[in-house]
Design a protein around this motif. Structure first.
Motif, PDB file in Angstrom:
ATOM      1  N   UNK A 125      14.080   7.466  17.059  1.00  0.00           N
ATOM      2  CA  UNK A 125      12.668   7.404  16.823  1.00  0.00           C
ATOM      3  C   UNK A 125      11.997   6.442  15.682  1.00  0.00           C
ATOM      4  N   UNK A 126      10.790   6.823  15.214  1.00  0.00           N
ATOM      5  CA  UNK A 126      10.414   6.059  14.001  1.00  0.00           C
ATOM      6  C   UNK A 126       9.284   7.124  13.275  1.00  0.00           C
ATOM      7  N   UNK A 127       9.344   6.549  12.138  1.00  0.00           N
ATOM      8  CA  UNK A 127       8.217   7.358  11.159  1.00  0.00           C
ATOM      9  C   UNK A 127       7.834   6.440   9.996  1.00  0.00           C
ATOM     10  N   UNK A 128       6.595   6.651   9.612  1.00  0.00           N
ATOM     11  CA  UNK A 128       5.891   5.916   8.591  1.00  0.00           C
ATOM     12  C   UNK A 128       5.711   6.861   7.458  1.00  0.00           C
ATOM     13  N   UNK A 129       6.039   6.523   6.146  1.00  0.00           N
ATOM     14  CA  UNK A 129       5.745   7.239   5.040  1.00  0.00           C
ATOM     15  C   UNK A 129       4.629   6.442   4.247  1.00  0.00           C
ATOM     16  N   UNK A 130       3.745   7.353   3.663  1.00  0.00           N
ATOM     17  CA  UNK A 130       2.916   6.682   2.610  1.00  0.00           C
ATOM     18  C   UNK A 130       2.866   7.433   1.317  1.00  0.00           C
ATOM     19  N   UNK A 131       3.185   6.791   0.100  1.00  0.00           N
ATOM     20  CA  UNK A 131       3.416   7.209  -1.073  1.00  0.00           C
ATOM     21  C   UNK A 131       1.889   7.284  -1.726  1.00  0.00           C
ATOM     22  N   UNK A 132       1.278   8.438  -2.040  1.00  0.00           N
ATOM     23  CA  UNK A 132      -0.318   8.558  -2.290  1.00  0.00           C
ATOM     24  C   UNK A 132      -0.184   7.790  -3.944  1.00  0.00           C
TER      25      UNK A 132
ATOM     26  N   UNK B  32       0.864  -1.161   0.004  1.00  0.00           N
ATOM     27  CA  UNK B  32       0.035   0.006   0.081  1.00  0.00           C
ATOM     28  C   UNK B  32       0.798   1.336   0.116  1.00  0.00           C
ATOM     29  N   UNK B  33       2.073   1.291  -0.508  1.00  0.00           N
ATOM     30  CA  UNK B  33       2.982   2.336  -0.635  1.00  0.00           C
ATOM     31  C   UNK B  33       3.603   2.874   0.526  1.00  0.00           C
ATOM     32  N   UNK B  34       3.626   2.085   1.611  1.00  0.00           N
ATOM     33  CA  UNK B  34       4.078   2.486   2.932  1.00  0.00           C
ATOM     34  C   UNK B  34       5.333   2.141   3.091  1.00  0.00           C
ATOM     35  N   UNK B  35       6.082   2.974   3.808  1.00  0.00           N
ATOM     36  CA  UNK B  35       7.770   2.600   4.234  1.00  0.00           C
ATOM     37  C   UNK B  35       7.928   3.162   5.635  1.00  0.00           C
ATOM     38  N   UNK B  36       8.698   2.533   6.370  1.00  0.00           N
ATOM     39  CA  UNK B  36       8.989   2.636   7.798  1.00  0.00           C
ATOM     40  C   UNK B  36      10.512   2.921   7.925  1.00  0.00           C
TER      41      UNK B  36
END
Length: 517
Positions: free
Chosen positions: A268-275, A222-226
């Motif tokens: 820390x951590x982050x999540x990215x979503x490629x629309x 689903x275009x997600x990246x952590x």
């Protein structure tokens, strides 16, 4: 045909094919290559591949002919010249076997060894980590050194040049020596690490710090990246980057004020979503520890406040008890092609979290940015080009009241207040001829709400302007020289203005990870 020779031939053909494919992949991975140069390199690789296949076919034909021939009788041992006896115990030269003859024919078919073109290794080092193997892909060292002069003294330059990697001393400054590592952990993660070494410009003390060390996912749906680990907060254009990627030699004034001398970063951590949009569009949400010297606008630490406290407020130690005591950030960035020669990048960012003025002190930071890049389709190694980049940012620093009467002769009574700080920079870099570029940057910073002792006397909150012309000579992808002039106008300066000239040298060796646009 002997089986060992056939296997050897297949291995040679496989290795040659892998070499060609690796070389082609290396060409494709170059950062924004010249289309004509890329086509020339691909044509040359195709020609070399065809020539290699022809040689392999000819070699196989000759091997098959040799294999069909009967084995020659062993040669008679050499006879001594007439009248010369053979010495007892002297070894007799060995007879040449059919396999040796075949090997000699193979060596003759290959011809003289050809020089190999060096290529970037995709497995410089490896180590077993649990059930996975860590393979380093890129290892590099970047060295940035500046030399120059300023109308301000060295002590004044420590606040006038607010970045830890800025030129901050008359004479020479080792801005950074950065070791960068990047690699593929397994099919699911890549890993990056950046270790920085520099010298304190006043004391000469060595400083070594782990700037970044994080892992990034590669195969989420689903275009997600952590991303997780120690990393620069993805806020704006300059903060997530390292000094050697900057066009100018010092970080913008507003970045120094809001994010400190070394940028906003932390574990820390982050999540990215490629629309799923027709253009590149990514939404990033992250959470990091809010304490430490690189979290200037949040909990920071007492050492940071001793050097550059925000608004002159005293440091109040504060512990993390809920998720609201962490630093949260968000960014939405978009990249759109405006035709075949121009690309526009737009972004908005925000961050919020606790600050160190008291139990209910809170900070909010917001910003917007754009980057416009033009490069004609017909260019020479990337020149000419024009890059226009700008950021505008603001901060609301909600300070708690503070009262301290432990010293009757020096009672501190500070009311609750909100300190506002804002600023911007805009810069244009013009690559006017191969290897050469010229640029101009303008900066402005201001605010409202008094600092202790007056905002006009606070070097990190007063009214500031800076104009910086730049001339850059990029000798290659691995070295460049920069000449930069700064004219500063600041309330806290005794004369109200200052002039500085800096010459910078940058050297990169090794395989460095590619930078984002």
């Amino acid at each position: 045909m002997p089986r060992t020779t056939s296997v050897r031939l297949r291995h040679a053909v496989s290795a040659a094919s892998m070499l060609v494919l690796a070389a082609a992949a290396q060409v494709r991975a170059q950062n924004q290559p010249d289309p004509s140069e890329l086509k020339r390199q691909l044509d040359e690789l195709a020609r070399q591949n065809a020539e290699l296949q022809r040689q392999m076919q000819e070699l196989q034909r000759r091997i098959e002919l040799l294999a069909k021939q009967p084995a020659p009788p062993p040669p008679a041992p050499p006879q001594p010249p007439a009248g010369q006896p053979v010495s007892p115990g002297e070894p007799t030269p060995p007879a040449q076997s059919p396999q040796s003859a075949l090997d000699a024919a193979v060596a003759d078919a290959k011809g003289a060894p050809q020089p190999l073109t060096p290529k970037a290794s995709t497995d410089l080092a490896s180590a077993k980590v649990g059930s996975a193997t860590l393979r380093l892909i890129d290892v590099s060292l970047v060295i940035d050194v500046a030399a120059g002069w300023s109308s301000e003294t060295d002590s004044s330059l420590q606040t006038l040049q607010g970045g830890d990697h800025d030129p901050r001393k008359r004479g020479f400054t080792l801005q950074a020596a950065e070791l960068a590592l990047a690699g593929a952990v397994d099919p699911y993660f890549t890993a990056n690490a950046n270790i920085n070494y520099n010298l304190d410009p006043i004391t000469g003390e060595s400083n070594v710090e782990l700037e970044e060390a994080y892992a990034t996912s590669m195969s989420l749906p689903y275009g997600l990246q952590v991303k997780a680990g120690q990393y620069f907060t993805e806020f704006g254009l300059v903060n997530p980057t390292h000094p050697h990627t900057w066009d100018w030699q010092d970080q913008p004034i507003i970045n120094s004020r809001l994010f400190g001398g070394d940028g906003m970063r932390g574990p820390g951590a982050r999540i990215g979503w490629l629309a799923p949009l027709p253009w590149y569009s990514q939404v990033i949400v992250g959470v990091q520890n809010s304490n430490g010297g690189t979290m200037a606008s949040f909990l920071a630490n007492d050492e940071f406040f001793a050097e550059r406290s925000i608004g002159g407020r005293p440091f109040v130690d504060r512990h993390v008890s809920t998720l609201g005591d962490l630093a949260w950030s968000a960014r939405w960035e978009n990249s759109v092609d405006l035709g075949s020669e121009t690309t526009l990048k737009l972004g908005v960012s925000g961050a919020m979290g606790p600050n160190s003025t008291g139990s209910s002190g809170r900070t909010r930071i917001y910003g917007a940015d754009f980057k416009l890049k033009w490069r004609p389709a017909t260019n020479e190694r990337g020149w000419p080009f024009i890059i226009w980049q700008s950021e505008i940012m603001g901060r609301e620093y909600g300070a708690d009241p503070f009262f301290d009467d432990s010293d009757p002769a020096n009672i501190v009574d500070l009311p609750a207040t909100t300190l506002h700080d804002w600023g911007l920079y805009t810069q244009v870099l013009w690559g006017f001829t191969p290897e050469w570029a010229a640029g101009l940057r303008y900066e402005y910073a201001s605010g409202s709400g008094d600092s202790v002792g007056g905002r006009e006397n606070d070097p990190f909150r007063d009214n500031r302007q800076r104009i910086s012309p730049l001339l850059e000579w990029k000798l290659s992808e691995f070295s460049r020289l920069r000449l930069q002039y700064n004219h500063d106008i600041a309330d806290h300066l005794p004369r109200g203005e200052a002039d500085s000239v800096w010459v910078g040298v940058e050297i990169l060796f090794g395989a460095h990870p590619a930078h984002t646009f």
